[in-house]
Design a protein around this motif. Sequence first.
Motif, PDB file in Angstrom:
ATOM      1  N   ALA A 160       0.889  -1.119   0.088  1.00  0.00           N
ATOM      2  CA  ALA A 160      -0.145   0.057   0.091  1.00  0.00           C
ATOM      3  C   ALA A 160       0.984   1.245   0.016  1.00  0.00           C
ATOM      4  O   ALA A 160       2.142   1.212   0.396  1.00  0.00           O
ATOM      5  CB  ALA A 160      -0.856   0.030   1.173  1.00  0.00           C
ATOM      6  N   PRO A 161       0.334   2.432  -0.430  1.00  0.00           N
ATOM      7  CA  PRO A 161       0.916   3.680  -0.296  1.00  0.00           C
ATOM      8  C   PRO A 161       1.624   3.958   0.816  1.00  0.00           C
ATOM      9  O   PRO A 161       0.994   3.787   1.881  1.00  0.00           O
ATOM     10  CB  PRO A 161       0.034   4.878  -0.867  1.00  0.00           C
ATOM     11  N   GLU A 162       3.174   4.544   0.913  1.00  0.00           N
ATOM     12  CA  GLU A 162       3.552   5.011   2.277  1.00  0.00           C
ATOM     13  C   GLU A 162       2.601   6.055   2.811  1.00  0.00           C
ATOM     14  O   GLU A 162       2.087   6.926   2.230  1.00  0.00           O
ATOM     15  CB  GLU A 162       4.833   5.566   2.071  1.00  0.00           C
ATOM     16  N   GLN A 163       2.673   6.102   4.248  1.00  0.00           N
ATOM     17  CA  GLN A 163       1.911   7.161   5.038  1.00  0.00           C
ATOM     18  C   GLN A 163       2.862   7.721   6.114  1.00  0.00           C
ATOM     19  O   GLN A 163       3.741   7.131   6.599  1.00  0.00           O
ATOM     20  CB  GLN A 163       0.809   6.607   5.768  1.00  0.00           C
ATOM     21  N   LYS A 164       2.586   8.954   6.418  1.00  0.00           N
ATOM     22  CA  LYS A 164       3.475   9.754   7.303  1.00  0.00           C
ATOM     23  C   LYS A 164       2.709   9.467   8.674  1.00  0.00           C
ATOM     24  O   LYS A 164       2.544  10.255   9.446  1.00  0.00           O
ATOM     25  CB  LYS A 164       3.641  11.400   6.949  1.00  0.00           C
ATOM     26  N   SER A 165       2.973   8.362   9.216  1.00  0.00           N
ATOM     27  CA  SER A 165       2.368   7.917  10.274  1.00  0.00           C
ATOM     28  C   SER A 165       2.864   6.437  10.881  1.00  0.00           C
ATOM     29  O   SER A 165       2.966   5.571   9.977  1.00  0.00           O
ATOM     30  CB  SER A 165       0.780   7.955  10.197  1.00  0.00           C
ATOM     31  N   ALA A 166       2.978   6.213  12.025  1.00  0.00           N
ATOM     32  CA  ALA A 166       3.429   4.966  12.518  1.00  0.00           C
ATOM     33  C   ALA A 166       2.281   3.868  12.179  1.00  0.00           C
ATOM     34  O   ALA A 166       1.176   4.279  12.590  1.00  0.00           O
ATOM     35  CB  ALA A 166       3.931   4.938  13.859  1.00  0.00           C
ATOM     36  N   VAL A 167       2.736   2.705  12.244  1.00  0.00           N
ATOM     37  CA  VAL A 167       1.702   1.486  12.202  1.00  0.00           C
ATOM     38  C   VAL A 167       2.289   0.746  13.619  1.00  0.00           C
ATOM     39  O   VAL A 167       3.159   0.117  13.522  1.00  0.00           O
ATOM     40  CB  VAL A 167       1.953   0.635  11.038  1.00  0.00           C
ATOM     41  N   ASN A 168       1.376   0.806  14.549  1.00  0.00           N
ATOM     42  CA  ASN A 168       1.545   0.232  15.888  1.00  0.00           C
ATOM     43  C   ASN A 168       0.747  -1.051  15.838  1.00  0.00           C
ATOM     44  O   ASN A 168       1.036  -1.908  16.793  1.00  0.00           O
ATOM     45  CB  ASN A 168       1.262   1.121  17.092  1.00  0.00           C
ATOM     46  N   ASP A 169      -0.489  -1.195  15.393  1.00  0.00           N
ATOM     47  CA  ASP A 169      -1.248  -2.312  15.098  1.00  0.00           C
ATOM     48  C   ASP A 169      -1.988  -2.361  13.810  1.00  0.00           C
ATOM     49  O   ASP A 169      -1.944  -1.468  13.318  1.00  0.00           O
ATOM     50  CB  ASP A 169      -2.180  -2.240  16.544  1.00  0.00           C
ATOM     51  N   ILE A 170      -2.600  -3.616  13.760  1.00  0.00           N
ATOM     52  CA  ILE A 170      -3.228  -4.159  12.503  1.00  0.00           C
ATOM     53  C   ILE A 170      -4.174  -5.042  12.826  1.00  0.00           C
ATOM     54  O   ILE A 170      -3.899  -5.866  13.563  1.00  0.00           O
ATOM     55  CB  ILE A 170      -2.021  -4.277  11.442  1.00  0.00           C
ATOM     56  N   ALA A 171      -5.340  -4.798  12.049  1.00  0.00           N
ATOM     57  CA  ALA A 171      -6.497  -5.863  12.268  1.00  0.00           C
ATOM     58  C   ALA A 171      -7.296  -5.960  11.048  1.00  0.00           C
ATOM     59  O   ALA A 171      -7.349  -5.209  10.438  1.00  0.00           O
ATOM     60  CB  ALA A 171      -7.186  -5.407  13.425  1.00  0.00           C
ATOM     61  N   PHE A 172      -7.908  -7.115  10.706  1.00  0.00           N
ATOM     62  CA  PHE A 172      -8.897  -7.265   9.634  1.00  0.00           C
ATOM     63  C   PHE A 172     -10.186  -7.078  10.072  1.00  0.00           C
ATOM     64  O   PHE A 172     -10.482  -7.563  11.114  1.00  0.00           O
ATOM     65  CB  PHE A 172      -8.537  -8.900   9.138  1.00  0.00           C
ATOM     66  N   SER A 173     -11.212  -6.583   9.299  1.00  0.00           N
ATOM     67  CA  SER A 173     -12.382  -6.732   9.595  1.00  0.00           C
ATOM     68  C   SER A 173     -12.817  -8.181   9.558  1.00  0.00           C
ATOM     69  O   SER A 173     -12.334  -9.026   9.254  1.00  0.00           O
ATOM     70  CB  SER A 173     -13.289  -5.937   8.706  1.00  0.00           C
ATOM     71  N   PRO A 174     -14.009  -8.436  10.279  1.00  0.00           N
ATOM     72  CA  PRO A 174     -14.553  -9.977  10.608  1.00  0.00           C
ATOM     73  C   PRO A 174     -14.678 -10.418   9.158  1.00  0.00           C
ATOM     74  O   PRO A 174     -14.595 -11.922   9.069  1.00  0.00           O
ATOM     75  CB  PRO A 174     -15.671  -9.758  11.343  1.00  0.00           C
ATOM     76  N   ASP A 175     -15.271  -9.832   8.182  1.00  0.00           N
ATOM     77  CA  ASP A 175     -15.229 -10.520   6.768  1.00  0.00           C
ATOM     78  C   ASP A 175     -14.062 -10.617   5.917  1.00  0.00           C
ATOM     79  O   ASP A 175     -14.172 -11.017   4.794  1.00  0.00           O
ATOM     80  CB  ASP A 175     -16.691  -9.702   6.011  1.00  0.00           C
ATOM     81  N   GLY A 176     -13.102  -9.934   6.377  1.00  0.00           N
ATOM     82  CA  GLY A 176     -11.863  -9.821   5.613  1.00  0.00           C
ATOM     83  C   GLY A 176     -11.671  -8.790   4.374  1.00  0.00           C
ATOM     84  O   GLY A 176     -10.731  -8.600   3.782  1.00  0.00           O
ATOM     85  N   GLY A 177     -12.625  -8.064   4.375  1.00  0.00           N
ATOM     86  CA  GLY A 177     -12.814  -6.994   3.279  1.00  0.00           C
ATOM     87  C   GLY A 177     -11.958  -5.572   3.699  1.00  0.00           C
ATOM     88  O   GLY A 177     -11.566  -4.987   2.631  1.00  0.00           O
ATOM     89  N   GLN A 178     -11.739  -5.581   5.058  1.00  0.00           N
ATOM     90  CA  GLN A 178     -10.901  -4.200   5.181  1.00  0.00           C
ATOM     91  C   GLN A 178      -9.682  -4.589   6.160  1.00  0.00           C
ATOM     92  O   GLN A 178      -9.770  -5.416   7.097  1.00  0.00           O
ATOM     93  CB  GLN A 178     -11.817  -3.372   5.913  1.00  0.00           C
ATOM     94  N   ILE A 179      -8.759  -3.734   5.946  1.00  0.00           N
ATOM     95  CA  ILE A 179      -7.780  -3.883   6.970  1.00  0.00           C
ATOM     96  C   ILE A 179      -7.561  -2.555   7.610  1.00  0.00           C
ATOM     97  O   ILE A 179      -7.674  -1.447   6.971  1.00  0.00           O
ATOM     98  CB  ILE A 179      -6.344  -4.247   6.227  1.00  0.00           C
ATOM     99  N   THR A 180      -7.492  -2.910   9.186  1.00  0.00           N
ATOM    100  CA  THR A 180      -7.307  -1.390   9.736  1.00  0.00           C
ATOM    101  C   THR A 180      -5.908  -1.156  10.269  1.00  0.00           C
ATOM    102  O   THR A 180      -5.269  -2.360  10.820  1.00  0.00           O
ATOM    103  CB  THR A 180      -8.311  -1.179  11.099  1.00  0.00           C
ATOM    104  N   THR A 181      -5.143  -0.048  10.062  1.00  0.00           N
ATOM    105  CA  THR A 181      -3.951   0.267  10.944  1.00  0.00           C
ATOM    106  C   THR A 181      -4.075   1.352  11.770  1.00  0.00           C
ATOM    107  O   THR A 181      -4.910   2.230  11.667  1.00  0.00           O
ATOM    108  CB  THR A 181      -3.013   0.629   9.774  1.00  0.00           C
TER     109      THR A 181
END
Length: 198
Positions: A160-181
Motif C-alpha cells: 500500500a502507499p506509504e503514510q506519514k504515520s507509524a503503524v503500531n497495530d493492524i487488524a482485519f474486519s471480520p469479513d476480511g474485506g478491510q484492514i485497519t492500521t
Amino acid sequence: GLPLTPPPVMATLAGAQDVISPDNAGRVAALSPLGKGQLDGIALSAGSKRLAVATALRIYVYDAESFAQSGTIESGYVEQIALSPDGSLIASAWGARPVQLWSAAEGKVLRSLNVQASVSALAFSPDGASLAVGQSLISEIALSNLQLFRVSDGALLYTAPEQKSAVNDIAFSPDGGQITTAGDQIRLWRASDGTLSQ
C-alpha cells in the motif's frame, strides 16, 4: 492463567563457599530451574484453542484451555507474533528481518517473507489465506506501509502507499474485506488491493 515462570537459575557449590572455576564446576548444583525469559508477544487463535507466547529466546505453544505446553519453536528473538485463525501457523518478526511463517505443530519454518522496513504489526486474514504486515521506518519523517502476502506461497500481493504515520497495530474486519492500521491515526484499507478507504 498461564503457569508461573520459575525464577532464573541460582547455583551453589555443594558443600563449599568457593568461587566457581573450571576445577570445581562439576560440583555446581542448581537451586531452581531456568525461567523462560522475557515475554515479548502473545497470540490467541480465533478458531482453535491454541496460544503462542514469544519470549526473548523462542516461541512456546500452549493449549488455550488447559495451558498445557504443546510445542516449542526455536525462533530466536521475536518482537511481533500472530497466530492463524485455525492455529496451524505462526508468523513472527523482528525488526526488518524477513517475517517467518512457522508450522505450529512441527515448529519448522515453512517460508520467509521479505519486508521493506522494520515490522511493527502482523495479522492473519479471517480465512488464514493472507498475512498483513505493518511496517514503520522512523527517520526525519515517520513513514509506514502495509504489505499483504499470500500465505500459501509467500507471494507479495501488494504494498500500500506509504503514510506519514507509524503503524503500531493492524487488524482485519471480520469479513476480511478491510484492514485497519493504527498508530498516530487510524486508517482503513481495502484488503483486495490496498486502496486507502479512510
